[in-house]
Enzyme design. Sequence first.
Site, mmCIF file in Angstrom:
data_model
loop_
_atom_site.group_PDB
_atom_site.id
_atom_site.type_symbol
_atom_site.label_atom_id
_atom_site.label_comp_id
_atom_site.label_asym_id
_atom_site.label_seq_id
_atom_site.Cartn_x
_atom_site.Cartn_y
_atom_site.Cartn_z
ATOM 1 N N ILE A 176 8.700 -0.582 6.424
ATOM 2 C CA ILE A 176 9.214 0.336 7.442
ATOM 3 C C ILE A 176 10.729 0.274 7.505
ATOM 4 O O ILE A 176 11.410 1.293 7.596
ATOM 5 C CB ILE A 176 8.609 -0.005 8.824
ATOM 6 N N GLY A 211 9.925 -2.283 0.469
ATOM 7 C CA GLY A 211 10.964 -2.179 1.493
ATOM 8 C C GLY A 211 10.383 -2.005 2.876
ATOM 9 O O GLY A 211 11.060 -2.232 3.876
ATOM 10 N N GLU A 233 18.605 4.339 20.387
ATOM 11 C CA GLU A 233 19.287 4.830 19.192
ATOM 12 C C GLU A 233 18.969 6.304 18.949
ATOM 13 O O GLU A 233 19.867 7.104 18.661
ATOM 14 C CB GLU A 233 18.904 3.989 17.973
ATOM 15 N N GLY A 248 7.275 0.330 22.403
ATOM 16 C CA GLY A 248 6.891 -0.947 21.819
ATOM 17 C C GLY A 248 6.080 -0.781 20.557
ATOM 18 O O GLY A 248 5.839 0.340 20.087
ATOM 19 N N HIS A 302 44.982 -11.270 13.608
ATOM 20 C CA HIS A 302 45.525 -10.209 14.459
ATOM 21 C C HIS A 302 46.094 -9.103 13.587
ATOM 22 O O HIS A 302 46.733 -9.390 12.580
ATOM 23 C CB HIS A 302 46.630 -10.786 15.354
ATOM 24 N N ARG A 356 0.814 -1.223 0.000
ATOM 25 C CA ARG A 356 0.000 0.000 0.000
ATOM 26 C C ARG A 356 0.843 1.268 0.000
ATOM 27 O O ARG A 356 0.329 2.356 -0.245
ATOM 28 C CB ARG A 356 -0.926 0.006 1.213
#
Length: 470
Positions: free
Chosen positions: A42, A40, A192, A276, A449, A36
Site C-alpha cells: 500500500i 511495495g 492530508e 482508521g 545558520h 498477491r
Amino acid sequence: MSETKFDLIVVGGGPGGYVAAIRGAQLGMKTAVVERDKLGGICLNWGCIPTKALLRTADVYHLMKNAKEFGLSADNISFDLDAVVKRSRKVAGRLSSGVSSLMKKNKVTVIEGEARLEKGSEAPAVIVKADGKDTRYTASHVILATGARARTIPQAGLEPDGKRIWTYREAMVPDEMPKKLLVIGSGAIGIEFADFYATMGAEVTVVEMLDRIVPQEDEEVSAFALKAFKKKGLTIHTGAQVEKVSVSGSAVKAKIKLSGGKTEENTYDRAILAIGIVGNVENLGLEELGVEIEKSHVKTDGFGRTGVKGLYAIGDLTGAPWLAHKASHEGIICVEKIAGENPHAMETSNIPACTYCHPQIASVGLTEAKAKEAGYEIRVGNFPFVGNGKAIALGEDQGFVKTIFDKKTGELLGAHMIGADVTELIQGYAVGKTLETTEAELMHTVFPHPTLSEMMHESVLDAYDRAIHY
C-alpha cells in the site's frame, strides 16, 4: 501439489515485508516473498509515496497562486487533474519497479499469489494459490506482513462504493475535482487529503469524532493546526459524528451530529472515509494455528514473535503506530533475532510520525499530557517559526517547535513540531532519543545558520530559560 523449501518466507511485499526479506537474504537465508498484488504494498502503490506526489503538486499550486509575495508574476493559474493523477501514479510505478530490482539484486524469490498457512505442519508451511493452482512452500520461519485496509462501518453507510464514497485508493485517482467534499476522520490520512483537495479548490468539511483534530498529536499542535486549516477555508467539526451517509444520484447525503447535540444534514459531491484501519488477518488460517488476534491485529512481542513456533508478524498487521518506517524496522529486528543476533526490542516511543499537510506536522515520543500521565515532572520548551530567520526568508513564519524533558534527569521525552519542513527536521530528535540524549548534549550541539533546524536548538534552550532569539 509441488513443494519448495526456504529458510524464510515473508507473506506480503510492502515496506515491512520486502525489507525483512532483504535483511534475511543479507544474513544468508534462502528467502522468498509472497505478494498477491504489487511489490511495495500500500505504501509505495496507494499510500505514502503517491499521496506525497499529490501534495507536492498542491504545494507548487499554492506557491504559484501566491507568487506576488515573492515578487513574481503568475497569471491564470490552473491545473490539469488528469495530469496531476498521472504524475502521482508514475512516481508510484517507478518505486514499485525499484523494489523488484532490489529483490533480484538480493536473490530473493518473488512468488505471486494468495497465501494461506497450513495447519499441522512441523515447520511453517505456506500454500500459495495462483491461476487456480496451489503450491506448497515450507520454511523454518514465516513472517506475516499482510498489512491493513481502511475501516468501514456499513450499518451507517460508511462503506466505499468506489464512486461517491471513497477510501484513500479512490481519493488518489479522482476522475473529477469535487466541488464539495466531506472527509470523515482527521488523522494523518484524512487531514492530508482534506488539505490537498482544499488547496486545489474544493470546499472541504472535516468531521472528527474526538475533541480535536490530529488527535494523536500534542494538544498545542492540534490547536495550531485547527486555526491554520480554518484560515485556509476548511470547515471542521470536532466532537462530532457522521451518523448516516447515503448516495442519491450524483450526491452524497450526510447526517452529522455536532458536538452540542444538534444534527444537520448536508450534501456533498464526494466523501472520503478515514476512520482508521483494520488488519488483514482473514483467510490466512491464523485461528486454526492458535495465533492470538486482538481487535483485528496479531499480538506479538518486541521481536515479532506470535507465540506459534516459527511464525512471526510485523507492520500494520500488528497494530499502531501504522507507519511504513515502523514496519521496516520491525522487519529488520524480527529477522536479526531469527538469525541469532541481538537487536533491541521494538521501542515505539522512538518512532517519529509525520503528516504532510500544510503546515506539516511531526512528532516523536511523549506528548506533554502523556508525559504528565506517566508521572514525569517535566520541563517544556517552545520556539516559534516567527523567531527564525530562515523561516521568515522562506515566507513560512507560522508554526513552532516544542520539546519535553524529564526535569530530574534531562532526558528528552518528546518533541512536537508544526510548520514548514518539520517532517525532515524531526529526525534530529529521533536520533537524540535513540541515543538517550539529555538537554546538555542538545544544548552543546552546534546548529548551522541560517536553517530551520536552529529552532530545534532554541526550543531546547527555552525549556531551561535560555532561549536566545525570542
